[in-house]
Design an enzyme around this catalytic site. Sequence first.
Site, PDB file in Angstrom:
ATOM      1  N   GLY A   1     -58.768  32.089  56.734  1.00  0.00           N
ATOM      2  CA  GLY A   1     -58.576  32.231  54.930  1.00  0.00           C
ATOM      3  C   GLY A   1     -60.516  31.349  54.920  1.00  0.00           C
ATOM      4  O   GLY A   1     -61.120  30.461  55.813  1.00  0.00           O
ATOM      5  N   ARG A   2     -60.031  31.520  53.026  1.00  0.00           N
ATOM      6  CA  ARG A   2     -61.216  30.400  53.318  1.00  0.00           C
ATOM      7  C   ARG A   2     -60.783  29.093  52.881  1.00  0.00           C
ATOM      8  O   ARG A   2     -62.110  28.393  52.640  1.00  0.00           O
ATOM      9  CB  ARG A   2     -62.211  31.212  51.558  1.00  0.00           C
TER      10      ARG A   2
ATOM     11  N   GLU B   1     -62.957  26.082  54.691  1.00  0.00           N
ATOM     12  CA  GLU B   1     -64.053  25.735  54.689  1.00  0.00           C
ATOM     13  C   GLU B   1     -64.151  24.844  53.666  1.00  0.00           C
ATOM     14  O   GLU B   1     -64.825  23.849  53.658  1.00  0.00           O
ATOM     15  CB  GLU B   1     -65.147  27.369  53.888  1.00  0.00           C
TER      16      GLU B   1
ATOM     17  N   CYS C   1     -58.992  32.508  63.347  1.00  0.00           N
ATOM     18  CA  CYS C   1     -59.578  32.475  62.112  1.00  0.00           C
ATOM     19  C   CYS C   1     -60.344  31.840  62.061  1.00  0.00           C
ATOM     20  O   CYS C   1     -61.334  30.771  62.850  1.00  0.00           O
ATOM     21  CB  CYS C   1     -58.857  33.193  61.183  1.00  0.00           C
ATOM     22  N   HIS C   2     -60.516  31.656  60.870  1.00  0.00           N
ATOM     23  CA  HIS C   2     -61.567  30.243  60.053  1.00  0.00           C
ATOM     24  C   HIS C   2     -61.139  29.201  60.484  1.00  0.00           C
ATOM     25  O   HIS C   2     -61.527  28.055  59.993  1.00  0.00           O
ATOM     26  CB  HIS C   2     -61.903  30.816  58.961  1.00  0.00           C
TER      27      HIS C   2
ATOM     28  N   TYR D   1     -62.434  33.929  64.408  1.00  0.00           N
ATOM     29  CA  TYR D   1     -63.123  34.940  64.142  1.00  0.00           C
ATOM     30  C   TYR D   1     -64.620  34.950  64.402  1.00  0.00           C
ATOM     31  O   TYR D   1     -65.481  33.787  64.161  1.00  0.00           O
ATOM     32  CB  TYR D   1     -62.889  34.605  62.447  1.00  0.00           C
TER      33      TYR D   1
END
Length: 195
Positions: free
Chosen positions: A91-92, A95, A121-122, A141
Amino acid sequence: MNMSNKKLLLLAGDFTEDYETMVPFQALTMLGYEVHAVCPEKKSGDSVKTAIHDFEGDQTYTEKPGHNFALNYDFDKVQVDDYAGLVIPGGRGPEYLRLNERVIEIVQAFNNAGKPIASVCHGAQILAAAGVLEGRECSAYPACGPDVKMAGGRYMDIPVDQAHVQGNLVTAPAWPAHPAWLSAFAKLLGAEISI
């Protein structure tokens, strides 16, 4: 099932991917683990907002509001020695979680101890920032492939429903890989699953 250490740590943050946070939390709890879900600057009883990432034929994933996910442990109380393994959803969240020094220290400590780390993923953005991918193979990802390479790792371009294991790292491209990813992580933890 080897349950000598029944605690796992799950690193979450606002706009963590809904499935990649909820499903591992529930599945690992179902296996008998006590999963501590934490977020920097938040305490037990607080929650994070999640986002649902889907693949609907666009050039990248779409994002929709997800559920609120309740945290059940204080980030400031985390002691790596208490845990058998680490889960890093995508997800976000990753980051900006990777900007937190304590998050980086936690990931490095798990890796240095050779404890199983499951990243999807992320989540690879956190692994890259922690400097634990040098000379390692890592799925993520596809948009995070450059992060893996810049961190000295080898990006593993595998089908979206598959997982990759190298040493203590279990990585996968996205939530469609949950069956393969969580099964591989459970095996590294020493859990025996019989169907």
